[in-house]
Design a protein around this motif. Structure first.
Motif, PDB file in Angstrom:
ATOM      1  N   LYS A   1      19.887  26.899  58.098  1.00  0.00           N
ATOM      2  CA  LYS A   1      19.969  26.574  59.518  1.00  0.00           C
ATOM      3  C   LYS A   1      20.838  27.591  60.245  1.00  0.00           C
ATOM      4  CE  LYS A   1      19.189  21.603  59.148  1.00  0.00           C
ATOM      5  NZ  LYS A   1      19.664  20.258  59.549  1.00  0.00           N
ATOM      6  N   GLU A   2      20.686  27.627  61.568  1.00  0.00           N
ATOM      7  CA  GLU A   2      21.503  28.515  62.369  1.00  0.00           C
ATOM      8  C   GLU A   2      22.922  27.963  62.495  1.00  0.00           C
ATOM      9  OE1 GLU A   2      18.073  30.464  65.257  1.00  0.00           O
ATOM     10  OE2 GLU A   2      19.693  29.275  66.116  1.00  0.00           O
ATOM     11  N   ARG A   3      23.819  28.879  62.758  1.00  0.00           N
ATOM     12  CA  ARG A   3      25.210  28.497  63.012  1.00  0.00           C
ATOM     13  C   ARG A   3      25.282  27.601  64.245  1.00  0.00           C
ATOM     14  NH1 ARG A   3      28.495  33.648  63.698  1.00  0.00           N
ATOM     15  NH2 ARG A   3      27.405  33.653  65.697  1.00  0.00           N
ATOM     16  N   GLU A   4      26.141  26.597  64.162  1.00  0.00           N
ATOM     17  CA  GLU A   4      26.197  25.570  65.209  1.00  0.00           C
ATOM     18  C   GLU A   4      27.629  25.384  65.689  1.00  0.00           C
ATOM     19  OE1 GLU A   4      24.979  20.819  65.642  1.00  0.00           O
ATOM     20  OE2 GLU A   4      25.409  21.672  63.681  1.00  0.00           O
ATOM     21  N   PHE A   5      27.795  25.316  66.979  1.00  0.00           N
ATOM     22  CA  PHE A   5      29.098  25.020  67.578  1.00  0.00           C
ATOM     23  C   PHE A   5      29.466  23.571  67.300  1.00  0.00           C
ATOM     24  CE2 PHE A   5      32.517  25.166  70.524  1.00  0.00           C
ATOM     25  CZ  PHE A   5      32.434  24.059  71.368  1.00  0.00           C
ATOM     26  N   VAL A   6      30.720  23.357  66.887  1.00  0.00           N
ATOM     27  CA  VAL A   6      31.215  22.004  66.646  1.00  0.00           C
ATOM     28  C   VAL A   6      32.138  21.570  67.782  1.00  0.00           C
ATOM     29  CG1 VAL A   6      32.597  20.543  65.120  1.00  0.00           C
ATOM     30  CG2 VAL A   6      31.029  22.253  64.146  1.00  0.00           C
ATOM     31  N   GLY A   7      33.106  22.403  68.099  1.00  0.00           N
ATOM     32  CA  GLY A   7      34.034  22.084  69.171  1.00  0.00           C
ATOM     33  C   GLY A   7      35.078  23.165  69.329  1.00  0.00           C
ATOM     34  N   ALA A   8      35.837  23.061  70.411  1.00  0.00           N
ATOM     35  CA  ALA A   8      36.877  24.037  70.692  1.00  0.00           C
ATOM     36  C   ALA A   8      38.020  23.370  71.440  1.00  0.00           C
ATOM     37  CB  ALA A   8      36.319  25.210  71.491  1.00  0.00           C
ATOM     38  N   ILE A   9      39.194  24.009  71.368  1.00  0.00           N
ATOM     39  CA  ILE A   9      40.377  23.483  72.048  1.00  0.00           C
ATOM     40  C   ILE A   9      41.169  24.647  72.615  1.00  0.00           C
ATOM     41  CG2 ILE A   9      41.724  23.472  69.887  1.00  0.00           C
ATOM     42  CD1 ILE A   9      43.095  20.896  70.937  1.00  0.00           C
ATOM     43  N   ASN A  10      41.612  24.510  73.867  1.00  0.00           N
ATOM     44  CA  ASN A  10      42.371  25.610  74.457  1.00  0.00           C
ATOM     45  C   ASN A  10      43.868  25.411  74.227  1.00  0.00           C
ATOM     46  OD1 ASN A  10      43.274  23.767  76.374  1.00  0.00           O
ATOM     47  ND2 ASN A  10      41.987  24.555  78.019  1.00  0.00           N
ATOM     48  N   TRP A  11      44.644  26.332  74.755  1.00  0.00           N
ATOM     49  CA  TRP A  11      46.081  26.312  74.470  1.00  0.00           C
ATOM     50  C   TRP A  11      46.734  25.055  75.015  1.00  0.00           C
ATOM     51  CZ3 TRP A  11      49.423  25.975  78.548  1.00  0.00           C
ATOM     52  CH2 TRP A  11      48.891  26.271  79.811  1.00  0.00           C
ATOM     53  N   GLY A  12      46.133  24.480  76.062  1.00  0.00           N
ATOM     54  CA  GLY A  12      46.707  23.291  76.674  1.00  0.00           C
ATOM     55  C   GLY A  12      46.283  21.991  76.016  1.00  0.00           C
ATOM     56  N   GLY A  13      45.425  22.085  75.002  1.00  0.00           N
ATOM     57  CA  GLY A  13      44.986  20.889  74.311  1.00  0.00           C
ATOM     58  C   GLY A  13      43.723  20.268  74.846  1.00  0.00           C
ATOM     59  N   ILE A  14      43.089  20.922  75.800  1.00  0.00           N
ATOM     60  CA  ILE A  14      41.808  20.435  76.308  1.00  0.00           C
ATOM     61  C   ILE A  14      40.716  20.806  75.314  1.00  0.00           C
ATOM     62  CG2 ILE A  14      40.148  20.487  78.192  1.00  0.00           C
ATOM     63  CD1 ILE A  14      42.864  19.291  78.914  1.00  0.00           C
ATOM     64  N   ALA A  15      39.892  19.827  74.951  1.00  0.00           N
ATOM     65  CA  ALA A  15      38.870  20.065  73.925  1.00  0.00           C
ATOM     66  C   ALA A  15      37.477  19.790  74.455  1.00  0.00           C
ATOM     67  CB  ALA A  15      39.137  19.200  72.696  1.00  0.00           C
ATOM     68  N   ARG A  16      36.549  20.426  73.809  1.00  0.00           N
ATOM     69  CA  ARG A  16      35.125  20.256  74.114  1.00  0.00           C
ATOM     70  C   ARG A  16      34.396  20.105  72.793  1.00  0.00           C
ATOM     71  NH1 ARG A  16      31.064  25.208  75.570  1.00  0.00           N
ATOM     72  NH2 ARG A  16      29.141  23.991  75.552  1.00  0.00           N
ATOM     73  N   TYR A  17      33.360  19.238  72.765  1.00  0.00           N
ATOM     74  CA  TYR A  17      32.644  18.964  71.521  1.00  0.00           C
ATOM     75  C   TYR A  17      31.142  19.086  71.705  1.00  0.00           C
ATOM     76  CZ  TYR A  17      37.129  16.907  70.292  1.00  0.00           C
ATOM     77  OH  TYR A  17      38.467  16.713  70.054  1.00  0.00           O
ATOM     78  N   ALA A  18      30.480  19.409  70.615  1.00  0.00           N
ATOM     79  CA  ALA A  18      29.028  19.358  70.590  1.00  0.00           C
ATOM     80  C   ALA A  18      28.594  17.894  70.641  1.00  0.00           C
ATOM     81  CB  ALA A  18      28.501  20.007  69.320  1.00  0.00           C
ATOM     82  N   ASP A  19      27.455  17.648  71.236  1.00  0.00           N
ATOM     83  CA  ASP A  19      26.957  16.277  71.354  1.00  0.00           C
ATOM     84  C   ASP A  19      26.792  15.619  69.983  1.00  0.00           C
ATOM     85  OD1 ASP A  19      24.780  16.888  74.218  1.00  0.00           O
ATOM     86  OD2 ASP A  19      26.924  16.441  74.091  1.00  0.00           O
ATOM     87  N   SER A  20      26.452  16.420  68.991  1.00  0.00           N
ATOM     88  CA  SER A  20      26.175  15.878  67.666  1.00  0.00           C
ATOM     89  C   SER A  20      27.413  15.300  66.983  1.00  0.00           C
ATOM     90  CB  SER A  20      25.556  16.951  66.773  1.00  0.00           C
ATOM     91  OG  SER A  20      26.425  18.065  66.671  1.00  0.00           O
ATOM     92  N   VAL A  21      28.607  15.676  67.447  1.00  0.00           N
ATOM     93  CA  VAL A  21      29.834  15.207  66.803  1.00  0.00           C
ATOM     94  C   VAL A  21      30.730  14.415  67.748  1.00  0.00           C
ATOM     95  CG1 VAL A  21      29.777  17.194  65.260  1.00  0.00           C
ATOM     96  CG2 VAL A  21      31.246  17.253  67.293  1.00  0.00           C
TER      97      VAL A  21
END
Length: 123
Positions: free
Chosen positions: A43-63
């Motif tokens: 399978k292709e590489r998939e984004f899971v999530g990320a967090i910036n220096w301030g602690g704000i996070a973003r997630y893939a819908d799948s997780v």
């Protein structure tokens, strides 16, 4: 230059939990946006999530709702808490970092990559 080392992968039954860690070198860890990608066999590489220096996070819908990313800037470490794991979460998980503040979901935006840690979820 930043070096990233993942740990915490392993084998877990469906419905179980795992916590991955990503230890980063460098004095400016707190300035980096950190994240996780994963890649399953064939399978292709998939984004899971990320967090910036301030602690704000973003997630893939799948997780979303199952995985949580946190960071401890004092310890130069980022964590991925994975709950309610499913067999489809089986993959090699990569820790990534970038100097931009963007919570990008594109791998090309991340300058630094770890070697990866295997997560296997059995049914």
């Amino acid at each position: 230059q930043v070096q990233l080392v993942e740990s915490g992968g392993g084998l877990v039954q469906a419905g179980g939990s795992l916590r991955l860690s990503c230890a980063a070198s460098g004095r400016t860890f707190g300035r980096y946006t950190m994240g996780w990608f994963r890649q399953a066999p064939g399978k292709e590489r998939e984004f899971v999530g990320a967090i910036n220096w301030g602690g704000i996070a973003r997630y893939a819908d799948s997780v979303k709702g199952r995985f949580t990313i946190t960071r401890d800037n004092g310890k130069n470490t980022m964590y991925l808490q994975m709950n309610s794991l499913k067999p489809e979460d089986t993959a090699v998980y990569y820790c990534v970092a970038q100097t931009s503040v963007s919570l990008s979901g594109y791998g090309r935006d991340y300058e630094y990559w770890g070697q990866g840690t295997q997560v296997t979820v059995s049914s």
